[in-house]
Scaffold this active site. Structure first.
Site, PDB file in Angstrom:
ATOM      1  N   VAL B  72      44.595 103.000 -35.587  1.00 38.58           N
ATOM      2  CA  VAL B  72      45.872 102.531 -36.040  1.00 38.58           C
ATOM      3  C   VAL B  72      46.578 101.739 -34.870  1.00 38.58           C
ATOM      4  CG1 VAL B  72      46.323 104.042 -38.207  1.00 38.58           C
ATOM      5  CG2 VAL B  72      47.103 104.640 -35.743  1.00 38.58           C
ATOM      6  N   ASP B 114      45.157 108.639 -32.241  1.00 33.09           N
ATOM      7  CA  ASP B 114      44.490 107.449 -31.945  1.00 33.09           C
ATOM      8  C   ASP B 114      43.499 106.821 -33.113  1.00 33.09           C
ATOM      9  OD1 ASP B 114      45.321 107.332 -29.534  1.00 33.09           O
ATOM     10  OD2 ASP B 114      43.640 109.060 -28.639  1.00 33.09           O
ATOM     11  N   GLU B 115      43.342 107.646 -34.206  1.00 33.96           N
ATOM     12  CA  GLU B 115      42.543 107.051 -35.423  1.00 33.96           C
ATOM     13  C   GLU B 115      43.229 106.816 -36.279  1.00 33.96           C
ATOM     14  OE1 GLU B 115      38.710 109.201 -35.625  1.00 33.96           O
ATOM     15  OE2 GLU B 115      39.251 110.458 -33.882  1.00 33.96           O
ATOM     16  N   MET B 116      43.476 107.682 -37.388  1.00 28.59           N
ATOM     17  CA  MET B 116      44.438 107.205 -38.511  1.00 28.59           C
ATOM     18  C   MET B 116      45.730 107.673 -38.737  1.00 28.59           C
ATOM     19  SD  MET B 116      41.107 107.935 -40.988  1.00 28.59           S
ATOM     20  CE  MET B 116      41.482 107.424 -42.624  1.00 28.59           C
TER      21      MET B 116
END
Lengths: 123, 316
Positions: B72, B114-116
């Site tokens: 994101v 750091d991802e979703m």
């Protein structure tokens, strides 16, 4: 005398041949390893074998079969790059059913799966 | 009065749209279908712009084409995205093996900033607010969406991503000698023999349950400690999970940090690791000596690895 000797020798040879019945080992076999999966084993006369699990190759190695004894090498069981051959006695329950008996195998995962495991012939 | 009616109609249509997301597609009736829908749904990210499939791209065997994926707000991850396929035989998940089951694994990227970047509770709340997902979860699990059922559905979808329809499988499983080239056969013999690959990559998916240090840790520019970050053991420094090789030709770049762009770069590295990383710490003794592969050996190994590509993916 000669006429008696020839039939006697022939009879003796035939008798010996019957005692050493040659088992047909090469071909496809299926069995269930102790670790769980259903396995298919293929032993070829060119000295190679493959094990499959769930439709995928598990191990591809070399083996030789003589006098109901299997000498077998799997790369995943080797150490230091050497070709280590384990020895198994192959007990023929009948011509289409066998049980492997470990004589010598230092590869723990293989001996766990193979020793005492029965396989039946596939067409 | 006419305008009011139009406004009411538009509002009604918009409301229905948000209430029944994806209503054009049928409500999933089994775990795998539900997991697939969730896998592709950006609803599970804080920005509603990133789904699992944003990094696990189907055309690339559910891996990513970047060394490090963007989450994101374009936040960069710290490790290369592994393929989500052929994971049924895995005992650990993530490069450092931090998750012991697919279900446990499935929720971690959702919550990872750091991802979703969406707390799992918030993700579950969003699903509970969706009529579409309410219907699907009740249909399949007989209960409303929860973290447990969300992870189960995602895991079920990943478990369905097994491939055994490769030229290599055709050769071995069906005894079809024409399925692969002589180069592939030589490559497999090398892989299984003098190139030592089989010592770590074996079994149905050419993977392993172990963690190994292949020499990509030097404590300087290569400072990802890998498994040691989880176990806190110095003997695990620089060790990473040995991943499956099925579909590997589609999952470039390679290694935990994506430092190798091609299969040839990977093979060149294993041929003589010191040429690429001369100062490794704790490197596995299997890589102590150069393999001294010839040009033909390297090409054969590469062709063998390419033969592990599912026909279902090459036909995409």
């Amino acid at each position: 005398m000669k006429s008696i000797l020839i039939p006697l020798v022939t009879l003796c040879l035939l008798s010996c041949a019957q005692k050493e019945e040659k088992h047909e080992f090469y071909g496809k076999w299926k069995g269930k390893f102790k670790s769980g999966p259903l396995a298919e084993a293929r032993f070829r006369e060119d000295g190679t074998h493959d094990y499959f699990m769930d439709g995928k190759l598990f191990s591809s190695g070399k083996s030789s079969f003589r006098n109901d004894t299997l000498k077998t090498f799997d790369p995943i069981c080797g150490s230091g790059g050497e070709e280590y051959y384990a020895t198994y006695k192959v007990d023929f329950i009948n011509r289409d059913s066998i049980v492997f008996r470990a004589i010598e195998d230092s590869c723990k995962p293989r001996i766990y799966d193979m020793d005492g495991t029965g396989f039946s012939r596939l067409p | 009065m006419k305008y009011l009616l139009i406004i009411v109609l538009i509002c009604g249509m918009l409301g229905a749209h948000f209430l029944y997301r994806n209503r054009t597609s049928a409500v999933p009736e089994d775990e795998i279908s539900l997991g697939k829908t969730l896998f592709f749904d950006p609803l599970l990210s804080s920005s509603k712009k990133i789904s699992c499939a944003s990094c696990h791209k189907p055309a690339f065997a559910f891996a990513d084409t970047s060394a490090l994926s963007l989450g994101v707000f374009n936040r960069k991850g710290v490790r290369n995205t592994p393929s989500a396929m052929n994971v049924n035989n895995a005992a650990f998940f993530f490069w450092d093996g931090r998750a012991a089951s697919l279900e446990e694994q499935a929720l971690i990227p959702i919550a990872n900033p750091d991802e979703m970047n969406l707390p799992v509770d918030s993700a579950v709340h969003r699903l509970q607010q969706s009529g579409f997902y309410q219907a699907a979860f009740r249909n399949i699990y007989k209960e409303q969406p929860s973290a447990k059922t969300l992870s189960r559905a995602l895991a079920a979808f990943q478990q369905s991503l097994e491939t055994s329809d490769t030229p290599f499988d055709d050769w071995k499983m069906n005894d079809n000698q024409q399925a692969v080239s002589e180069s592939v056969k030589r490559g497999f013999a090398l892989f299984n023999g003098s190139a030592n690959c089989v010592r770590c990559h074996f079994g149905p998916d050419f993977s392993n349950l172990e963690f190994r240090n292949i020499g990509l840790f030097n404590g300087k520019d290569l400072n990802d400690s890998g498994r040691a970050g989880i176990t806190k053991k110095t003997t695990d420094l620089g060790k990473f999970k040995i991943g499956p090789l099925r579909n590997i030709a589609l999952t470039a770049p390679y290694m935990h940090n994506g430092m190798f762009k091609t299969l040839r770069e990977v093979i060149d590295y294993y041929d003589d690791p010191d040429k690429i990383v001369p100062d490794p710490i704790n490197r596995d003794s299997l890589l102590a000596k150069p393999l001294n592969l010839s040009e033909r050996d390297k090409q054969d190994l590469e062709n063998f690895l390419k033969s592990l590509t599912s026909r279902s993916l090459t036909n995409l």
